[in-house]
Write an enzyme that holds these catalytic residues in place. Sequence first.
Site, mmCIF file in Angstrom:
data_model
loop_
_atom_site.group_PDB
_atom_site.id
_atom_site.type_symbol
_atom_site.label_atom_id
_atom_site.label_comp_id
_atom_site.label_asym_id
_atom_site.label_seq_id
_atom_site.Cartn_x
_atom_site.Cartn_y
_atom_site.Cartn_z
ATOM 1 N N ARG A 130 -10.181 1.600 8.610
ATOM 2 C CA ARG A 130 -9.834 0.204 8.874
ATOM 3 C C ARG A 130 -10.890 -0.491 9.718
ATOM 4 N NH1 ARG A 130 -3.652 1.024 8.559
ATOM 5 N NH2 ARG A 130 -2.820 -1.039 8.775
ATOM 6 N N ARG B 88 11.783 -2.383 11.739
ATOM 7 C CA ARG B 88 10.502 -1.882 12.261
ATOM 8 C C ARG B 88 10.048 -2.716 13.445
ATOM 9 N NH1 ARG B 88 6.195 -0.121 7.715
ATOM 10 N NH2 ARG B 88 4.852 -0.892 9.370
ATOM 11 N N ARG C 7 11.174 -6.766 5.056
ATOM 12 C CA ARG C 7 11.175 -5.332 5.376
ATOM 13 C C ARG C 7 11.611 -5.089 6.823
ATOM 14 N NH1 ARG C 7 5.638 -2.072 4.806
ATOM 15 N NH2 ARG C 7 5.224 -2.919 6.861
ATOM 16 N N LYS D 190 0.821 -1.221 0.000
ATOM 17 C CA LYS D 190 0.000 0.000 0.000
ATOM 18 C C LYS D 190 0.856 1.272 0.000
ATOM 19 C CE LYS D 190 -2.496 -0.642 3.704
ATOM 20 N NZ LYS D 190 -1.998 -1.937 4.202
ATOM 21 N N ARG E 209 -1.250 -8.975 13.010
ATOM 22 C CA ARG E 209 -1.759 -7.866 12.201
ATOM 23 C C ARG E 209 -2.609 -8.379 11.040
ATOM 24 N NH1 ARG E 209 3.090 -4.854 10.207
ATOM 25 N NH2 ARG E 209 1.698 -3.204 9.565
HETATM 26 P P1 AMP Z 1 0.326 0.635 8.541
HETATM 27 O O1 AMP Z 1 1.667 1.201 8.244
HETATM 28 O O2 AMP Z 1 -0.770 1.286 7.723
HETATM 29 O O3 AMP Z 1 0.270 -0.858 8.465
HETATM 30 O O4 AMP Z 1 -0.010 1.020 10.060
HETATM 31 C C1 AMP Z 1 0.833 0.629 11.126
HETATM 32 C C2 AMP Z 1 0.055 0.550 12.422
HETATM 33 O O5 AMP Z 1 -0.520 1.841 12.726
HETATM 34 C C3 AMP Z 1 -1.127 -0.400 12.399
HETATM 35 O O6 AMP Z 1 -0.754 -1.723 12.651
HETATM 36 C C4 AMP Z 1 -1.999 0.185 13.510
HETATM 37 O O7 AMP Z 1 -1.502 -0.140 14.796
HETATM 38 C C5 AMP Z 1 -1.806 1.680 13.308
HETATM 39 N N1 AMP Z 1 -2.823 2.215 12.371
HETATM 40 C C6 AMP Z 1 -2.610 2.742 11.140
HETATM 41 N N2 AMP Z 1 -3.758 3.128 10.565
HETATM 42 C C7 AMP Z 1 -4.741 2.836 11.466
HETATM 43 C C8 AMP Z 1 -6.158 2.968 11.470
HETATM 44 N N3 AMP Z 1 -6.818 3.475 10.414
HETATM 45 N N4 AMP Z 1 -6.821 2.556 12.571
HETATM 46 C C9 AMP Z 1 -6.185 2.065 13.640
HETATM 47 N N5 AMP Z 1 -4.870 1.873 13.685
HETATM 48 C C10 AMP Z 1 -4.141 2.259 12.620
#
Ligand code: AMP
Length: 206
Positions: free
Chosen positions: A106, A151, A145, A31, A162
Amino acid sequence: MTETVGTTGSSAVESGTALRLLLVGPPGAGKGTQAARLSEAYSIPAISTGDIFRENVKNETELGVKAKTFMDAGQYVPDSLTNDLVRDRLAQPDVADGFLLDGYPRTLQQVEELDDILGVAGSALDAVVVLTADTDEVVARLLKRSAEQGRSDDTEEIIRKRLDVYTEQTAPLVAVYQSRGLVVEVDGLGEIDEVTGRIIAALASR
Ligand code: AMP
């Protein structure tokens, strides 16, 4: 923050046309990479809630301190925190001509919130791009990654957590947007350019 605002003049859509997109997909589907590409192609800001949270964690802001516990456990940050952040971001002037939201909404509650923010229930969105990817492939990608970028939210156990959270809480959103006729499903596997090309072609043929 790693928002990418593309330059004008190279837009793949007619200039002046606001394009409001969502990018949905499991962790590891690519993404972030595709969001940066699409941001440039359509000259719209890419807004990643994950990036905004990571930036806040890095800067040890109040929001970052609260979000970190959830992120480290592979869980979603509570809707209350996430919704406020997106509401503020979508009030910025640079989204007037469109935007790409990467990683938001989400949860079903976030869908409702976004409908509210956009004013008219969902109709202000042009399309919801759903990137699909095989589970084993995304686990392999995320482990790679994790090793490259260190990370803290990407150990194998957390990655699987996740993915479970995505299946439980986010996959149902696709049906909601499908019922609104907004979903464009694209295979996220393959070369980066190839996937970008697929998304742009799929959006153009809507
Ligand atoms: P991502 O890089 O988009 O996978 O986001 C990393 C982490 O940020 C996720 O695993 C969540 O803990 C948090 N996060 C990001 N976007 C959201 C969202 N829309 N709602 C809740 N948690 C989020």
